[in-house]
Enzyme design. Structure first.
Site, short mmCIF file in Angstrom:
data_model
loop_
_atom_site.label_atom_id
_atom_site.label_comp_id
_atom_site.label_asym_id
_atom_site.label_seq_id
_atom_site.Cartn_x
_atom_site.Cartn_y
_atom_site.Cartn_z
N ASN A 147 -20.85 -10.60 29.94
CA ASN A 147 -21.80 -10.44 31.05
C ASN A 147 -21.13 -10.87 32.36
O ASN A 147 -21.62 -11.76 33.07
CB ASN A 147 -23.08 -11.25 30.79
N HIS A 195 -32.87 -15.97 32.51
CA HIS A 195 -32.97 -15.22 31.25
C HIS A 195 -34.41 -15.10 30.75
O HIS A 195 -34.75 -14.10 30.11
CB HIS A 195 -32.11 -15.87 30.17
#
Length: 495
Positions: free
Chosen positions: A318, A349
């Site tokens: 990521n 998140h």
């Protein structure tokens, strides 16, 4: 999930059409912005229904805040609002509608939009308020020197190439792509001379797109055939914990978490391929003259699977989110930047408790790995044979630590997560704390010099890749000249 895949495949075809028929040499930036935005909102509406209105509302209010508050403090207000709005949406989705389910998960695209809103707010603040000499080289190159129009803002946040799965890109890179200035390359030679060359024809992304689609196909095949047979939940199965030996349990832990990664490989690589198919993501040529289409790539699979340190894994997983966390938090934190960055990552998140357990554990693992590397590594790098053994051991330790850390991220809830950790007697938590008590985080001067002198080739290559990705292709606004851009990038490269 079916809607997501269908929309992404449609976006891939639309990207080819966009590059072919709406090329910057044939179409004005205004038309390209309008088409990219409308296609993006259509895909969002098809995939998420009226939940897609959240994307427009979040972007619209953030733009209003930017205009009203002014450049001095708007980055703070935009940061708090965008992250707060995302968190409220995640809370309602998780705890009111469908806990543990991923249906109509409109919060995924909102996570990307939140990154874009906050990144651009900080870049405008850097470019229009802070003094140039107070900026780091990367901040100087990414700084935006004029306020974007509402159309440019919506196009950046909601374009069809990245609205569903990203990845994040800098505002200046996106505007440069839309305006057709993407292929003006600047190459800095090793001797410090600058060599600027202009390509007469756009390089073709076809080979890069084909390679990435092949990776997507293999990842999807692996996910549909292997992942289902290796569920992460089996790590907390009562019978498995009671009968399996420790080596078997740790081996299954590793393979089950490795099998959980291909779905991310598929989604991120497909998103990268879509941007490339539209002509976005070109990062110049390598030393052999081969085109590079990894400007906004989100992962490097080989480095992930063979990483020999916790940091190496995080740096290649990521990637754009890691850069976002670094630019908006780590580089600007006034105290404990590592802890603040992990907390921000957890909040971004979502609101599942497992996310917070993972990132709090990640803080311990990162600090412990850093302490070990700083204090021990330089003793094992002088002999190639010893170095190979050290790399094998650190690879095994890294894979075990990563797998151990991210189990709560997959299990989501507190009870199964603590069931797993208690079955392992919190062994790596305790080991990390002991390491931090025994070793200082900063290495000695002698160890530092040794380490720098024998820095491994692949580590140097990764650092060069990261530096190039952040600085070698930074773009410029209309208010800056080409010469200023070259000077900015060259200074960053030297730094």
């Amino acid at each position: 999930q079916v809607n997501f895949v269908v929309c992404q495949l449609f976006a891939l075809l639309a990207a080819v059409w966009f590059r072919t028929y709406l090329h910057s040499s044939k179409t004005s930036p205004f038309i390209r912005h309008v088409v990219a935005t409308l296609l993006g909102l259509y895909l969002a509406l098809f995939c998420f229904g009226w939940y897609a209105l959240h994307f427009v509302i979040q972007s619209g209010i953030s733009y209003y805040i930017m205009i009203v508050i002014g450049v001095e403090n708007m980055h703070k207000y935009c940061f708090v609002f965008a992250l707060g709005y995302l968190t409220v949406c995640q809370i309602t989705r998780v705890y009111i509608f469908d806990y543990g389910q991923y249906s109509a998960d409109f919060s995924g695209p909102m996570m990307i939009i939140t990154q874009k809103i906050t990144s651009l707010a900080f870049e405008i603040h850097d470019g229009m308020f802070r003094k140039n000499e107070d900026l780091t080289p990367s901040q100087r190159c990414l700084a935006v020197r004029r306020m974007p129009s509402l159309l440019e803002y919506l196009s950046y946040n909601c374009n069809f190439m990245g609205i569903l799965a990203g990845p994040l890109c800098s505002y200046k890179d996106y505007i440069t792509f839309i305006e057709g200035r993407s292929y003006q390359l600047q190459q800095s030679e090793a001797n410090g001379k600058e060599d600027t060359k202009y390509e007469q024809t756009d390089p073709s992304p076809n080979i890069a797109v084909a390679q990435k689609l092949l990776i997507c196909g293999l990842s999807l095949l692996f996910h549909m055939t292997i992942t289902k047979t290796l569920p992460v939940e089996y790590n907390i199965d009562d019978n498995f914990r009671a009968t399996a030996s420790w080596p078997v349990r740790f081996f299954y832990l590793y393979v089950s978490l490795m099998a959980a990664r291909p779905k991310y490989y598929f989604a991120w690589t497909l998103a990268d391929a879509i941007n490339n198919a539209a002509g976005f993501g070109f990062r110049g040529y390598d030393k052999n003259g081969v085109t590079r289409w990894d400007l906004i790539s989100n992962l490097r699979i080989q480095q992930i699977e063979f990483s020999t340190s916790f940091k190496m894994f995080l740096d290649n997983w990521n990637i754009q989110t890691a850069l976002w966390l670094k630019r908006v938090c780590y580089e600007r934190a006034t105290f404990s930047p590592t802890i603040q960055t992990f907390i921000l990552s957890a909040i971004w998140h979502g609101v599942y408790p497992g996310y917070y357990l993972t990132f709090l554990t990640g803080v311990l693992m990162t600090l412990a790995a850093r302490a070990i590397r700083n204090n021990i590594r330089h003793y094992f790098v002088e002999s190639p044979a010893v170095k190979l053994c050290y790399d094998i051991v650190t690879w095994m330790a890294t894979q075990a630590a990563i797998s151990y850390t991210v189990v709560p991220f997959v299990l989501l809830s507190v009870k199964p997560s603590f069931t797993f950790y208690s079955s392992c007697y919190f062994c790596l938590h305790i080991a990390s704390i002991l390491v931090l008590l025994v070793f200082p985080l900063k290495r000695t001067q002698k160890g530092s010099k040794k380490h720098e002198s024998v820095q491994p080739v692949w580590s140097r290559k990764l650092e060069e890749e990261s530096l190039l990705q952040k600085n070698n292709y930074s773009t410029t606004n209309n208010s800056f000249s080409q010469k200023q851009e070259i000077t900015c990038r060259y200074q960053a490269l030297k730094q």
